[in-house]
Enzyme design. Structure first.
Site, PDB file in Angstrom:
ATOM      1  N   GLY A   1      40.886  39.919  49.717  1.00  0.00           N
ATOM      2  CA  GLY A   1      39.990  38.767  49.012  1.00  0.00           C
ATOM      3  C   GLY A   1      38.528  39.044  48.630  1.00  0.00           C
TER       4      GLY A   1
ATOM      5  CE  LYS B   1      46.767  38.925  45.053  1.00  0.00           C
ATOM      6  NZ  LYS B   1      46.515  40.487  45.082  1.00  0.00           N
TER       7      LYS B   1
ATOM      8  CD  GLN C   1      48.072  38.691  49.387  1.00  0.00           C
ATOM      9  OE1 GLN C   1      49.208  38.450  49.022  1.00  0.00           O
ATOM     10  NE2 GLN C   1      47.273  39.836  48.661  1.00  0.00           N
TER      11      GLN C   1
ATOM     12  CG  ASP D   1      40.607  38.751  43.039  1.00  0.00           C
ATOM     13  OD1 ASP D   1      41.640  37.526  42.901  1.00  0.00           O
ATOM     14  OD2 ASP D   1      40.640  39.110  44.013  1.00  0.00           O
TER      15      ASP D   1
HETATM   16  C1  LIG Z   1      39.032  34.359  47.001  1.00  0.00           C
HETATM   17  S1  LIG Z   1      39.926  36.101  46.434  1.00  0.00           S
HETATM   18  C2  LIG Z   1      40.921  35.550  45.274  1.00  0.00           C
HETATM   19  C3  LIG Z   1      42.059  35.175  45.686  1.00  0.00           C
HETATM   20  O1  LIG Z   1      42.657  34.026  44.759  1.00  0.00           O
HETATM   21  C4  LIG Z   1      43.318  36.272  45.574  1.00  0.00           C
HETATM   22  O2  LIG Z   1      43.449  36.799  44.104  1.00  0.00           O
HETATM   23  C5  LIG Z   1      43.371  37.160  46.597  1.00  0.00           C
HETATM   24  O3  LIG Z   1      43.663  36.616  47.546  1.00  0.00           O
HETATM   25  C6  LIG Z   1      42.751  38.326  46.607  1.00  0.00           C
HETATM   26  O4  LIG Z   1      43.757  39.308  46.478  1.00  0.00           O
HETATM   27  P1  LIG Z   1      43.855  40.317  47.219  1.00  0.00           P
HETATM   28  O5  LIG Z   1      44.721  41.287  46.782  1.00  0.00           O
HETATM   29  O6  LIG Z   1      44.643  39.734  48.854  1.00  0.00           O
HETATM   30  O7  LIG Z   1      42.502  40.947  47.874  1.00  0.00           O
END
Ligand SMILES: CSC[C@@H](O)[C@@H](O)C(=O)COP(=O)(O)O
Length: 356
Positions: free
Chosen positions: A56, A259, A207, A248
């Protein structure tokens, strides 16, 4: 310090004062086991980020900053130039973990700036160590406060008795605490709004199924799990009033990197005419970047070939594993930050809000 207006039930990463180390809950083991790991080794924290024990975007940024502060305590030399080199190479180790999450680079730049300024001023190693600890703690505390603030702005957009669809985990476990998309759900819930959440499972790392469901159940917020490929149908069927996701990275034009699977949900929301909100602290917004600068992380294809460590296909079949996708600005109803709710046109309104 740390007087937050809402209960903080889950922390993804934190500072352990006794031995000046960074601790995290290993999200790879959730919801089956609540494993806590602590370390002062930047290599170990980098591994935790790469392997997604810590994941995250905001959580990754906070973890990297705390890892640098913790490592600074362990550096033996009292010679300021050697100290600088050692901490700087630790920053580089963390820099090269995950390429898409903007918060990682934002936090490490802040730590590097503090290191550089302190060394330029000619202060002692012990003083620099303290400066780094304070900066990392500030980054962590600011993240929690930003999530609470954006949560409150976002809660105003959530109708009572509504159903929110979210994707992946933009919760407490993706931040220092409280969450971004889930921060809005928490704030709405604590303000007494009766909400329900539909969470996507989020293949390949799951997740949504493992983390979002665990968090919302802990909070008492009603949650229903769906597979990713159900999202279009449940939106079409009218089971969803609004979508809230995290981010992200957000570019200067308002492209939202989130994601993998987010884009399909945004398209379905647009077609159905329901709001598609993006919740993110301003540390996720990169005004220096455009769509051409986005690097989409490609992970080990075995994550796609397997579910919970077990092959579900032929082990040598070709598989793609893009971790993120890109949602166009015209599909985004608003971007909810700690500085306020940003509406289109994003190329004009993002810089205005960020300068506030
Ligand atoms: C608040 S982080 C953004 C999220 O919406 C999402 O993209 C996420 O869970 C991040 O991805 P990850 O690959 O688990 O690090």
């Amino acid at each position: 310090m740390n007087n937050y207006p809402y209960p903080i039930k889950i922390r993804a990463v934190w500072w352990r004062e006794e031995d000046k180390s960074i601790c995290w809950i290993n999200t790879k083991e959730l919801p089956f086991k609540e494993e806590i790991i602590c370390s002062s080794d930047p290599g170990r924290v980098a591994k935790a980020i790469i392997e997604m024990e810590i994941r995250g975007a905001p959580a990754i940024g906070v973890a990297a900053a705390l890892a640098i502060a913790s490592y600074a305590y362990k550096v033996k030399t009292r010679d300021i130039d050697s100290f600088y080199r050692e901490v700087d190479s630790a920053i580089n180790i963390l820099w090269n973990t995950r390429p898409t999450a903007h918060n990682l680079f934002w936090a490490l730049r802040r730590m590097r700036r503090k290191l550089h300024e302190a060394v330029e001023k000619g202060v002692s190693v012990d003083e620099v160590v303290e400066i780094l600890e304070n900066e990392a703690k500030n980054i962590m505390d600011e993240d929690i406060r930003a999530n609470i603030k954006l949560g409150e702005y976002g809660a105003e957009l959530v109708p009572d008795n509504s159903t929110i669809l979210t994707h992946c985990n933009a919760g407490a476990l993706a931040t220092a605490a409280f969450g971004t998309a889930e921060g809005i759900m928490r704030a709405a819930w604590y303000k007494g709004k009766k909400i329900k959440v539909i969470a996507t499972e989020t293949r390949p790392v799951l997740q949504g199924a493992r983390l979002t469901v665990w968090e919302l159940v802990k909070e008492g917020i009603p949650v229903t799990l769906i597979t990713d490929n159900m999202a279009g149908y449940v939106i079409r069927k009218g089971l969803v009033d609004l979508v809230i996701v995290g981010a992200d990275r957000i570019t200067s034009e308002g492209y939202v990197v989130n994601k993998i699977g987010t884009y399909m949900i945004a398209l379905a929301a647009k077609r159905k005419g329901i709001p598609f909100y993006v919740a993110a602290p301003t540390s996720t917004i990169d005004l220096e970047s455009t769509i051409n600068d986005i690097v989409i992380e490609e992970r080990n294809p075995d994550e796609v070939r397997k579910v919970l460590e077990k092959y579900i296909t032929l082990p040598d079949v070709s598989a793609l594993n893009y971790a993120f996708d890109i949602t166009d600005p015209d599909l985004v109803t608003a971007i909810i930050t700690e500085k306020g709710v940003i509406k289109p046109p994003y190329n004009e309104n993002l810089p205005k809000i960020l300068k506030k």
